[in-house]
Design a protein around this motif. Sequence first.
Motif, PDB file in Angstrom:
ATOM      1  N   ASN A 176       4.588  -1.319  -2.171  1.00 25.40           N
ATOM      2  CA  ASN A 176       4.541  -0.531  -3.403  1.00 25.40           C
ATOM      3  C   ASN A 176       3.306  -0.877  -4.238  1.00 25.40           C
ATOM      4  O   ASN A 176       2.656   0.011  -4.811  1.00 25.40           O
ATOM      5  CB  ASN A 176       5.805  -0.773  -4.220  1.00 25.40           C
ATOM      6  N   MET A 177       3.004  -2.180  -4.241  1.00 24.85           N
ATOM      7  CA  MET A 177       1.831  -2.598  -5.005  1.00 24.85           C
ATOM      8  C   MET A 177       0.554  -2.029  -4.400  1.00 24.85           C
ATOM      9  O   MET A 177      -0.332  -1.534  -5.125  1.00 24.85           O
ATOM     10  CB  MET A 177       1.757  -4.133  -5.053  1.00 24.85           C
ATOM     11  N   SER A 179       0.336   0.631  -2.586  1.00 27.79           N
ATOM     12  CA  SER A 179       0.315   2.072  -2.844  1.00 27.79           C
ATOM     13  C   SER A 179      -0.183   2.366  -4.262  1.00 27.79           C
ATOM     14  O   SER A 179      -1.010   3.271  -4.471  1.00 27.79           O
ATOM     15  CB  SER A 179       1.717   2.652  -2.644  1.00 27.79           C
ATOM     16  N   LYS A 180       0.307   1.578  -5.213  1.00 24.09           N
ATOM     17  CA  LYS A 180      -0.154   1.775  -6.589  1.00 24.09           C
ATOM     18  C   LYS A 180      -1.640   1.458  -6.727  1.00 24.09           C
ATOM     19  O   LYS A 180      -2.393   2.195  -7.389  1.00 24.09           O
ATOM     20  CB  LYS A 180       0.655   0.886  -7.535  1.00 24.09           C
ATOM     21  N   LEU A 181      -2.045   0.339  -6.074  1.00 23.16           N
ATOM     22  CA  LEU A 181      -3.462  -0.013  -6.140  1.00 23.16           C
ATOM     23  C   LEU A 181      -4.326   1.040  -5.472  1.00 23.16           C
ATOM     24  O   LEU A 181      -5.429   1.358  -5.947  1.00 23.16           O
ATOM     25  CB  LEU A 181      -3.687  -1.383  -5.483  1.00 23.16           C
ATOM     26  N   ASP A 183      -3.568   4.216  -5.226  1.00 23.21           N
ATOM     27  CA  ASP A 183      -3.632   5.356  -6.139  1.00 23.21           C
ATOM     28  C   ASP A 183      -4.606   5.080  -7.283  1.00 23.21           C
ATOM     29  O   ASP A 183      -5.361   5.978  -7.707  1.00 23.21           O
ATOM     30  CB  ASP A 183      -2.242   5.652  -6.702  1.00 23.21           C
ATOM     31  N   LYS A 184      -4.590   3.829  -7.754  1.00 24.07           N
ATOM     32  CA  LYS A 184      -5.517   3.486  -8.832  1.00 24.07           C
ATOM     33  C   LYS A 184      -6.965   3.544  -8.362  1.00 24.07           C
ATOM     34  O   LYS A 184      -7.852   4.021  -9.087  1.00 24.07           O
ATOM     35  CB  LYS A 184      -5.201   2.090  -9.368  1.00 24.07           C
ATOM     36  N   ASP A 187      -7.897   7.036  -8.140  1.00 26.47           N
ATOM     37  CA  ASP A 187      -8.085   7.568  -9.490  1.00 26.47           C
ATOM     38  C   ASP A 187      -9.403   7.082 -10.089  1.00 26.47           C
ATOM     39  O   ASP A 187     -10.143   7.865 -10.720  1.00 26.47           O
ATOM     40  CB  ASP A 187      -6.907   7.140 -10.363  1.00 26.47           C
TER      41      ASP A 187
END
Length: 352
Positions: A176-177, A179-181, A183-184, A187
Amino acid sequence: MSLQHTPPRGATKKSGKGRPQMEEEGPTEASASVTAMAQEDPPKKIKGGKKWEMEDLKIFLAAEMKTCLAAEMKTFSEKFQKSLDTFKVDFRAEMLVTVQQMFENWKRTREEEVKDQMEVMEARLVSVETKAQIEVDPIRQELDQHRIAITELEKCAMTSAETVNQLLTENQRLTNMVSKLNDKCIDLEGRQRRKNLRIVGVKEGREKEMGTRDFVADLLHTVLKLDHKPLLGRAHRAQRRRTQDVAHPRQIIVKVLQDHEFDEIMKKSVRSGQLLFEGVRFSIYRDYSTEVFKKRMLFNETKRILKSVPDLKYSLLYPARLRVTYNSNVFFFTEHEKALEYAKVVGNVPTD
């Protein structure tokens, strides 16, 4: 005429073999009277005025003898029946005793045989039990060892299961981390490319005289009819090998420094429709990252169908979100499969 007297048989006697025997008795009264009559002189009575003749005497004697024999036979039959009843009772008692003795003997014999067989079977069972015990003892020891090993393995398995669960939880957290990273990162990369432009279709070599940045500024000012030349930070061709293919020149990547100039360029490029430079068509696009570009490319088929539907407006928002306005209703799609299904429905396109 004289008659011999046969002594009648009386009560029975048991012989040595247990059979009944008739006892001898003296002459009965009937036989004695017949004998006395035979020894007397013939009667002198007259029958029909004459003396009895010999034939009449014979008839008389025969009748008397018949009567005496019938009486004796009746007596003999009664005594014989009584003796027979007594014999039956005695025979039944003797047979019962004999059968009981035979049964006792048979029972005693069978008990001895069964006892002998039981002793033999007990000896065999003891022998088999001893052999089984000798053979089972090593197996029991091995089973005990296996039981201990299995217990240890169960403990290890429980510990491993706990560790695996912890690792799975940690892996999920890290996934999850990541995936978030990711996405970041996408972005951030998108934000860095936010004011970048990609110009596709301009022939190579024309920018050598004045430099790529000044050439692009002059190109945008001339073709889009801007008020003034835009302020550009950097401009260069795409970083790939140059080819001799004139029909597919490398793209030009440009960074616009002012936000309002970037927005003006994009609006006028859309409104102008077909853009031409020296008679060759070219296009202006936003510069997206590879991941965003691939996601947006998945909506191309959907946009092609929606373009043919009258009174329908659509726009592909950043990063890859399709906005559709139709019959005063607004729809948003982030999955291209669902967007394509909707486009086929409103565009009356037959499904496979």
